[in-house]
Design an enzyme around this catalytic site. Structure first.
Site, PDB file in Angstrom:
ATOM      1  N   ARG A  25      83.596  46.869  13.328  1.00  0.00           N
ATOM      2  CA  ARG A  25      83.453  45.523  12.788  1.00  0.00           C
ATOM      3  C   ARG A  25      82.693  45.598  11.467  1.00  0.00           C
ATOM      4  O   ARG A  25      81.798  46.436  11.289  1.00  0.00           O
ATOM      5  CB  ARG A  25      82.669  44.626  13.763  1.00  0.00           C
ATOM      6  CG  ARG A  25      83.471  44.210  14.988  1.00  0.00           C
ATOM      7  CD  ARG A  25      84.613  43.247  14.653  1.00  0.00           C
ATOM      8  NE  ARG A  25      85.383  42.837  15.812  1.00  0.00           N
ATOM      9  CZ  ARG A  25      86.534  43.416  16.210  1.00  0.00           C
ATOM     10  NH1 ARG A  25      87.023  44.437  15.541  1.00  0.00           N
ATOM     11  NH2 ARG A  25      87.178  42.951  17.247  1.00  0.00           N
TER      12      ARG A  25
ATOM     13  N   HIS B  15      92.262  45.578   8.289  1.00  0.00           N
ATOM     14  CA  HIS B  15      92.057  45.453   9.743  1.00  0.00           C
ATOM     15  C   HIS B  15      93.363  45.743  10.500  1.00  0.00           C
ATOM     16  O   HIS B  15      93.849  44.902  11.261  1.00  0.00           O
ATOM     17  CB  HIS B  15      91.528  44.047  10.090  1.00  0.00           C
ATOM     18  CG  HIS B  15      90.841  43.985  11.428  1.00  0.00           C
ATOM     19  ND1 HIS B  15      89.775  43.183  11.693  1.00  0.00           N
ATOM     20  CD2 HIS B  15      91.094  44.645  12.597  1.00  0.00           C
ATOM     21  CE1 HIS B  15      89.389  43.330  12.952  1.00  0.00           C
ATOM     22  NE2 HIS B  15      90.186  44.220  13.526  1.00  0.00           N
TER      23      HIS B  15
HETATM   24  P1  NDP Z   1      84.200  50.083  24.734  1.00  0.00           P
HETATM   25  O1  NDP Z   1      83.431  48.924  25.256  1.00  0.00           O
HETATM   26  O2  NDP Z   1      85.173  50.756  25.631  1.00  0.00           O
HETATM   27  O3  NDP Z   1      83.188  51.215  24.222  1.00  0.00           O
HETATM   28  C1  NDP Z   1      82.016  50.928  23.534  1.00  0.00           C
HETATM   29  C2  NDP Z   1      81.204  52.205  23.379  1.00  0.00           C
HETATM   30  O4  NDP Z   1      80.078  51.917  22.549  1.00  0.00           O
HETATM   31  C3  NDP Z   1      80.665  52.738  24.703  1.00  0.00           C
HETATM   32  O5  NDP Z   1      80.708  54.130  24.725  1.00  0.00           O
HETATM   33  C4  NDP Z   1      79.208  52.260  24.706  1.00  0.00           C
HETATM   34  O6  NDP Z   1      78.318  53.097  25.427  1.00  0.00           O
HETATM   35  C5  NDP Z   1      78.897  52.352  23.227  1.00  0.00           C
HETATM   36  N1  NDP Z   1      77.761  51.479  22.872  1.00  0.00           N
HETATM   37  C6  NDP Z   1      77.667  50.145  23.001  1.00  0.00           C
HETATM   38  N2  NDP Z   1      76.468  49.706  22.568  1.00  0.00           N
HETATM   39  C7  NDP Z   1      75.794  50.810  22.178  1.00  0.00           C
HETATM   40  C8  NDP Z   1      74.494  51.026  21.644  1.00  0.00           C
HETATM   41  N3  NDP Z   1      73.639  50.001  21.443  1.00  0.00           N
HETATM   42  N4  NDP Z   1      74.120  52.286  21.350  1.00  0.00           N
HETATM   43  C9  NDP Z   1      74.972  53.332  21.571  1.00  0.00           C
HETATM   44  N5  NDP Z   1      76.222  53.184  22.069  1.00  0.00           N
HETATM   45  C10 NDP Z   1      76.617  51.943  22.372  1.00  0.00           C
HETATM   46  O7  NDP Z   1      84.920  49.564  23.391  1.00  0.00           O
HETATM   47  P2  NDP Z   1      86.310  50.067  22.772  1.00  0.00           P
HETATM   48  O8  NDP Z   1      86.252  51.529  22.608  1.00  0.00           O
HETATM   49  O9  NDP Z   1      87.443  49.498  23.540  1.00  0.00           O
HETATM   50  O10 NDP Z   1      86.293  49.311  21.351  1.00  0.00           O
HETATM   51  C11 NDP Z   1      85.246  49.506  20.425  1.00  0.00           C
HETATM   52  C12 NDP Z   1      85.352  48.516  19.285  1.00  0.00           C
HETATM   53  O11 NDP Z   1      86.404  48.862  18.407  1.00  0.00           O
HETATM   54  C13 NDP Z   1      85.682  47.068  19.669  1.00  0.00           C
HETATM   55  O12 NDP Z   1      84.555  46.399  20.155  1.00  0.00           O
HETATM   56  C14 NDP Z   1      86.207  46.493  18.377  1.00  0.00           C
HETATM   57  O13 NDP Z   1      85.139  45.928  17.642  1.00  0.00           O
HETATM   58  C15 NDP Z   1      86.752  47.714  17.633  1.00  0.00           C
HETATM   59  N6  NDP Z   1      88.201  47.655  17.457  1.00  0.00           N
HETATM   60  C16 NDP Z   1      88.727  47.659  16.195  1.00  0.00           C
HETATM   61  C17 NDP Z   1      90.080  47.652  15.986  1.00  0.00           C
HETATM   62  C18 NDP Z   1      90.671  47.699  14.610  1.00  0.00           C
HETATM   63  O14 NDP Z   1      91.891  47.527  14.454  1.00  0.00           O
HETATM   64  N7  NDP Z   1      89.895  47.961  13.586  1.00  0.00           N
HETATM   65  C19 NDP Z   1      91.028  47.608  17.110  1.00  0.00           C
HETATM   66  C20 NDP Z   1      90.385  47.620  18.398  1.00  0.00           C
HETATM   67  C21 NDP Z   1      89.018  47.642  18.540  1.00  0.00           C
HETATM   68  P3  NDP Z   1      78.461  53.272  27.013  1.00  0.00           P
HETATM   69  O15 NDP Z   1      79.721  54.085  27.214  1.00  0.00           O
HETATM   70  O16 NDP Z   1      77.261  54.032  27.411  1.00  0.00           O
HETATM   71  O17 NDP Z   1      78.567  51.906  27.588  1.00  0.00           O
HETATM   72  C1  OXD Z   2      90.389  44.407  18.375  1.00  0.00           C
HETATM   73  C2  OXD Z   2      90.720  44.399  16.947  1.00  0.00           C
HETATM   74  O1  OXD Z   2      89.228  44.180  18.734  1.00  0.00           O
HETATM   75  O2  OXD Z   2      91.922  44.404  16.609  1.00  0.00           O
HETATM   76  O3  OXD Z   2      91.301  44.643  19.194  1.00  0.00           O
HETATM   77  O4  OXD Z   2      89.828  44.403  16.107  1.00  0.00           O
END
Ligand code: NDP
Ligand code: OXD
Length: 308
Positions: free
Chosen positions: A223, A271
């Site tokens: 983000r 994006h």
């Molecule tokens: P998940 O919820 O599966 O994974 C999040 C990861 O971040 C987990 O490993 C979690 O740790 C870690 N995390 C969360 N908070 C912290 C913190 N404070 N410190 C350290 N690690 C942390 O999310 P996704 O992988 O499904 O997606 C991630 C992000 O990607 C989405 O939220 C979205 O914003 C972005 N996205 C962007 C897209 C694009 O087109 N640009 C498309 C899709 C998603 P733990 O495993 O220990 O819980």
């Molecule tokens: C998502 C994105 O969160 O597209 O799936 O950013």
């Protein structure tokens, strides 16, 4: 009972059509043309107008149309008992793996420099960076981050990952929350795949950039709010970071006057790292809608306290 699709600036008809293809008996409405608000029990949302959910007194669950839920969590008008879910499907991971791998290869193979040189008909070979000497550090080892880590590793990069809880993944060095500095010191290509929460907002700042290995690069596909924009500009201008690939921005679309546009050391994509496929998302949405109506556990439910 009805299922409501709510989005601003996004065509929701392909999602409705795919839902009806799976089950033509589902009553699907597209905001703002909602004939019976009291029948809405399940909503699917992307970039919704704040307060909109107040109009649906029997709403029980909302699914994000994507992986991220940062558009839903801060909306205080969504009652606490309304459950939140998100989209976790194979193609989101696959596309993100492709995006990060392509970006990392472009960075070490000087693709940007060759684009610029071609415009001037300049024939200047550059040494490229050996990928086996480049460590890619992934912040956020969740659904997307762990898939990306494995994809980069099988493609010859050294990979490490950082997350709240430590992971065990063959061939990948993993670090937990308390080991951020160790993780950064090892990292050359930093990939942000964190959810946006109060703890991760602004995490990509100058302090963090200073701790990266040399040379350093940034890929932000999570983000825009993760990044402190002026700190990135300073880091690029002073050589702390060589190049940044940015797919997400605090303001989207990125305004034409934004200083990022004119910079050779920034690659901008609108994006598109990973796009939700209507067919794949529809099957998860229908599954969760039916689970809700039958009082079953929902798939990929979000922890509202934790924020992701
Ligand atoms: P998940 O919820 O599966 O994974 C999040 C990861 O971040 C987990 O490993 C979690 O740790 C870690 N995390 C969360 N908070 C912290 C913190 N404070 N410190 C350290 N690690 C942390 O999310 P996704 O992988 O499904 O997606 C991630 C992000 O990607 C989405 O939220 C979205 O914003 C972005 N996205 C962007 C897209 C694009 O087109 N640009 C498309 C899709 C998603 P733990 O495993 O220990 O819980
Ligand atoms: C998502 C994105 O969160 O597209 O799936 O950013």
């Amino acid at each position: 009972m009805s299922l409501l699709l709510v989005a601003q600036n996004r065509d929701m008809k392909p999602f409705r059509d795919e839902i009806l293809e799976i089950d033509s008996n589902i009553d699907v409405e597209i905001w703002p043309a909602v004939s019976k608000p009291e029948r809405v029990q399940f909503a699917v949302a992307w970039n919704h107008p704040k307060q909109v959910f107040r109009q649906y007194p029997n709403l029980k669950a909302i699914s994000s149309l994507g992986a991220g839920v940062d558009h839903l969590i801060p909306d205080e008008s969504i009652p606490q008992q309304v459950r939140l879910t998100r989209v976790v499907v194979p193609s989101l991971k696959e596309q993100m793996c492709d995006f990060v791998l392509t970006s990392a290869l472009n960075l070490i193979r000087n693709t940007q420099a060759y684009h610029t040189q071609q415009q001037r008909a300049d024939w200047i070979p550059h040494q490229h960076l050996p990928k086996e000497e480049m460590t890619v550090g992934i912040m956020g080892m969740g659904e997307l981050g762990s898939a990306v880590a494995s994809r980069l590793q099988v493609n010859g990069f050294r990979v490490c990952g950082w997350s709240r809880s430590k992971k065990e993944i063959d061939g990948i060095d993993t670090y937990d929350n308390g080991q951020l500095d160790d993780f950064l010191n090892k990292t050359h290509i930093l990939v942000c795949l964190l959810p946006l929460t109060s703890q991760t907002d602004g995490i990509l700042d100058l302090d963090l950039f200073k701790k990266l290995g040399k040379p350093a690069f940034l890929i932000n596909a999570a983000r825009g709010e993760h990044l402190v924009e002026e700190d990135l500009i300073y880091a690029l201008d002073t050589g702390l970071i060589n190049h940044a690939v940015l797919d997400v921005f605090t303001e989207e679309p990125l305004p034409g006057s934004h200083p990022f546009w004119g910079r050779k050391k920034i690659t901008i994509t609108p994006h598109i790292a990973s796009l939700t496929d209507p067919k794949e998302a529809a099957s998860l949405i229908v599954e969760n809608y039916k689970r809700l109506l039958s009082g079953m556990e929902l798939l990929h439910e979000v922890d509202r306290e934790r924020g992701y």
